[in-house]
Enzyme design. Structure first.
Site, PDB file in Angstrom:
ATOM      1  CD  GLU A  83      -2.495  -1.251   2.756  1.00 30.31           C
ATOM      2  OE1 GLU A  83      -3.481  -1.982   2.880  1.00 30.31           O
ATOM      3  OE2 GLU A  83      -1.969  -0.671   3.732  1.00 30.31           O
ATOM      4  CG  ASP A 143     -11.839  -7.762   1.237  1.00 28.69           C
ATOM      5  OD1 ASP A 143     -10.727  -7.217   1.364  1.00 28.69           O
ATOM      6  OD2 ASP A 143     -12.650  -7.890   2.169  1.00 28.69           O
TER       7      ASP A 143
HETATM    8  N1  SAH Z   1      -2.738 -11.851   3.153  1.00 29.74           N
HETATM    9  C1  SAH Z   1      -2.402 -10.466   3.343  1.00 29.74           C
HETATM   10  C2  SAH Z   1      -2.704 -10.122   4.750  1.00 29.74           C
HETATM   11  C3  SAH Z   1      -3.097  -8.729   4.930  1.00 29.74           C
HETATM   12  S1  SAH Z   1      -4.223  -8.506   6.213  1.00 29.74           S
HETATM   13  C4  SAH Z   1      -0.981 -10.250   2.901  1.00 29.74           C
HETATM   14  O1  SAH Z   1      -0.686 -10.539   1.786  1.00 29.74           O
HETATM   15  O2  SAH Z   1      -0.106  -9.729   3.630  1.00 29.74           O
HETATM   16  C5  SAH Z   1      -5.306  -7.369   5.521  1.00 29.74           C
HETATM   17  C6  SAH Z   1      -4.914  -5.925   5.525  1.00 29.74           C
HETATM   18  O3  SAH Z   1      -5.847  -5.247   4.713  1.00 29.74           O
HETATM   19  C7  SAH Z   1      -5.031  -5.268   6.891  1.00 29.74           C
HETATM   20  O4  SAH Z   1      -4.101  -4.236   7.008  1.00 29.74           O
HETATM   21  C8  SAH Z   1      -6.476  -4.743   6.920  1.00 29.74           C
HETATM   22  O5  SAH Z   1      -6.592  -3.478   7.541  1.00 29.74           O
HETATM   23  C9  SAH Z   1      -6.897  -4.644   5.466  1.00 29.74           C
HETATM   24  N2  SAH Z   1      -8.124  -5.375   5.069  1.00 29.74           N
HETATM   25  C10 SAH Z   1      -8.515  -5.502   3.785  1.00 29.74           C
HETATM   26  N3  SAH Z   1      -9.667  -6.207   3.710  1.00 29.74           N
HETATM   27  C11 SAH Z   1     -10.019  -6.530   4.978  1.00 29.74           C
HETATM   28  C12 SAH Z   1     -11.125  -7.258   5.548  1.00 29.74           C
HETATM   29  N4  SAH Z   1     -12.086  -7.798   4.800  1.00 29.74           N
HETATM   30  N5  SAH Z   1     -11.155  -7.423   6.882  1.00 29.74           N
HETATM   31  C13 SAH Z   1     -10.184  -6.886   7.667  1.00 29.74           C
HETATM   32  N6  SAH Z   1      -9.130  -6.202   7.181  1.00 29.74           N
HETATM   33  C14 SAH Z   1      -9.036  -5.997   5.844  1.00 29.74           C
END
Ligand code: SAH
Length: 271
Positions: free
Chosen positions: A41, A229
């Protein structure tokens, strides 16, 4: 009635504080702190604002993975921080604990006029969210802090209105909705009920934590969140998140740039 002369010469400490806050609100914003959870990001904004990673790490405790990028953009000193990679697992340190710590340390170190928490979030279709939409959160709350004792329950939820910025909203094409924060990417049945009670359009893992720290230290904070998402959609969240991350990050970064462009030359009270 005019105040007694004594109180003019020696205003009570609260009056001095209020006067200082009023003054701060009407002088041009000079320093901002952008908090981001993931490197993916942050990277495009680092290049957009021509920020450089600060080799001086003395403002943070020794050994922490937190990263500060800094630079001058227009008339603003920009500090962009992200909590870095977890030292044990090597992945981005997402979630409330890292976000609070890095926000706390950065506010202490950089004394910003404004905090911008920028990141991705899940969105609820039932509340009108679509992938790629960018929101300015109107309120934040937690959905996974369950303390069923009177008043502690409210403390756990920690609902807060965010700093109101009607002029940013008038000028920029951002949607508005409540943000609900918890430490999980997926959504348990309890989370779902709590998110509904928070009347949230957005679900993330950092916002309410950043809001808590900014509030504690009396710094105005705004929350720019782009939808990666659809939580109440058909696709599994993790898959949809990864699929859309890069594309949605472009929308997020464009919105943050517009917000920063708007802020430049303005006072807090102009937002
Ligand atoms: N698999 C990811 C993990 C990221 S966690 C990776 O590749 O590193 C998700 C991040 O996006 C967090 O910082 C959160 O704030 C945000 N986020 C996006 N969609 C989300 C959702 N549905 N629920 C909670 N956080 C979400």
């Amino acid at each position: 009635m005019a105040p007694p002369e004594d109180s003019v010469a020696n205003p009570p400490p609260e009056a001095e504080e209020a006067a200082a806050a009023g003054e701060a609100n009407t002088k041009p914003i000079s320093t901002i702190l952008i908090v981001m959870a993931m490197h993916t990001e942050a990277a495009p904004l680092v290049s957009k604002f021509k920020l450089v990673e600060d080799p001086d790490r003395s403002m943070f405790p020794k050994g922490v993975p937190w990263v500060r990028y800094r630079g001058k953009y227009k008339d603003l000193d920009i500090n962009l921080v992200w909590p870095g990679k977890d030292p044990n697992f090597g992945v981005d340190s997402v979630g409330t604990v890292s976000a609070s710590l890095v926000t706390y340390a950065s506010i202490q170190a950089f004394n910003p006029d404004l905090v911008i928490d920028a990141g991705t979030a899940g969105g609820f279709r039932a509340k009108g969210a679509s992938v790629g939409d960018v929101y300015l959160a109107s309120a934040v709350a937690f959905h996974d802090r369950r303390i069923p004792i009177p008043v502690f329950d409210l403390y756990g939820i920690g609902a807060k209105q965010t700093f109101s910025c009607p002029n940013i909203l008038k000028e920029l094409n951002l949607k508005v909705g409540n943000l609900s924060t918890g430490d999980s990417l997926d959504m348990s049945p309890h989370d779902e009920t709590a998110i509904l009670a928070n009347e949230a359009t957005l679900k993330d893992m950092e916002g309410a934590a950043v809001a808590y720290v900014a509030d504690l230290l009396s710094v105005p904070a705004i929350f720019v969140k782009a939808v990666t998402d659809i939580v109440d959609g058909e696709k599994p969240t993790a898959e949809e998140f990864l699929q859309n991350l890069v594309l949605v990050t472009a929308a997020l970064d464009q919105a943050v740039t517009q917000v920063v462009d708007f802020i430049s030359g303005k006072c807090i009270s102009d937002l």
